[in-house]
Design a protein around this motif. Structure first.
Motif, short mmCIF file in Angstrom:
data_model
loop_
_atom_site.label_atom_id
_atom_site.label_comp_id
_atom_site.label_asym_id
_atom_site.label_seq_id
_atom_site.Cartn_x
_atom_site.Cartn_y
_atom_site.Cartn_z
N GLU A 5 8.15 4.53 6.50
CA GLU A 5 7.66 5.02 7.79
C GLU A 5 6.28 4.45 8.10
OE1 GLU A 5 9.30 6.68 10.23
OE2 GLU A 5 11.00 6.35 8.92
N LEU A 6 5.43 4.35 7.09
CA LEU A 6 4.11 3.76 7.28
C LEU A 6 4.24 2.29 7.67
CD1 LEU A 6 1.04 4.05 7.21
CD2 LEU A 6 1.12 3.39 4.81
N THR A 7 5.15 1.59 7.02
CA THR A 7 5.39 0.18 7.35
C THR A 7 5.80 0.05 8.81
OG1 THR A 7 6.06 -0.33 5.10
CG2 THR A 7 6.76 -1.86 6.79
N LYS A 8 6.75 0.88 9.23
CA LYS A 8 7.19 0.86 10.63
C LYS A 8 6.01 1.16 11.55
CE LYS A 8 11.86 2.67 9.88
NZ LYS A 8 12.72 3.83 10.20
N PHE A 9 5.23 2.18 11.18
CA PHE A 9 4.10 2.59 12.01
C PHE A 9 3.07 1.47 12.15
CE2 PHE A 9 -0.04 4.51 12.74
CZ PHE A 9 0.23 5.35 13.81
N GLN A 10 2.77 0.80 11.06
CA GLN A 10 1.78 -0.27 11.10
C GLN A 10 2.25 -1.45 11.93
OE1 GLN A 10 1.33 -0.81 6.87
NE2 GLN A 10 -0.53 0.43 6.81
#
Length: 192
Positions: A5-10
């Motif tokens: 989710e962090l990867t997607k967010f970034q």
């Protein structure tokens, strides 16, 4: 899961369930999550395709006020506005990549506030018909008839502002109306 989710967010906040507050909380806790290269590449391709879609839409329609009914792109644009709005209010919180994306969209003519854009579009449509006394001329084109009530509401709000009362007008709207509406008492606004 959080790393994904962090990867997607970034890469593209519109594709993630992660929020800016959650990212900040993770950082406050001292947790370091890194993005995976595979996910980063996929999100970058998605972003680039949407930018192409935006450019194509603008070439066909001449603007980037994209209705929600526009398949795929309408939903994406809404999501972009919702996810990036905290960064517009406080740019210091945006990563370099997010700030670059905001700048790219802004340079393309992306409309961050649809309501504000529509307000100015209405004013531009009526501007040729607004007389010095604030009334609309009788020669107003038929398509402006539906905007007469809108104009009445703007005049009432402007008079409220001039009288020192609370108004829904933003500073940009007040500036646009300055000089177009004579300052009058509230009971005479209906006569316009």
């Amino acid at each position: 899961r959080q790393r994904n989710e962090l990867t997607k967010f970034q890469n593209d906040p519109t594709t993630s369930s992660m929020t800016l507050k959650r990212v900040q909380k993770i950082k406050q806790l001292g947790i370091h999550l890194t993005a995976t290269k595979k996910a980063t590449a996929a999100h970058q391709l998605h972003w680039e395709q949407k930018i192409k879609d935006l450019k194509h839409y603008k070439s066909r329609h001449g603007h980037l006020i994209i209705p929600a009914s526009e398949p795929s792109l309408g939903t994406w644009v809404h999501s972009i506005r919702r996810r990036y709005s905290p960064y517009l209010k406080d740019p210091k919180t945006a990563s370099t990549q997010i700030q670059q994306r905001i700048n790219l969209l802004s340079d393309m003519g992306f409309v961050w506030n649809v309501y504000e854009a529509q307000w100015f579009q209405n004013l531009d449509t009526l501007r040729p018909y607004i007389q010095p006394n604030g009334r609309l001329s009788s020669s107003a084109a038929p398509q402006t008839i539906k905007l007469r009530k809108w104009w009445q509401a703007q005049k009432r709000e402007y008079v409220l502002y001039k009288q020192g009362n609370k108004t829904t007008l933003t500073q940009a709207r007040i500036k646009a109306l300055d000089g177009m509406i004579p300052t009058v008492k509230m009971d005479t606004v209906k006569q316009f």
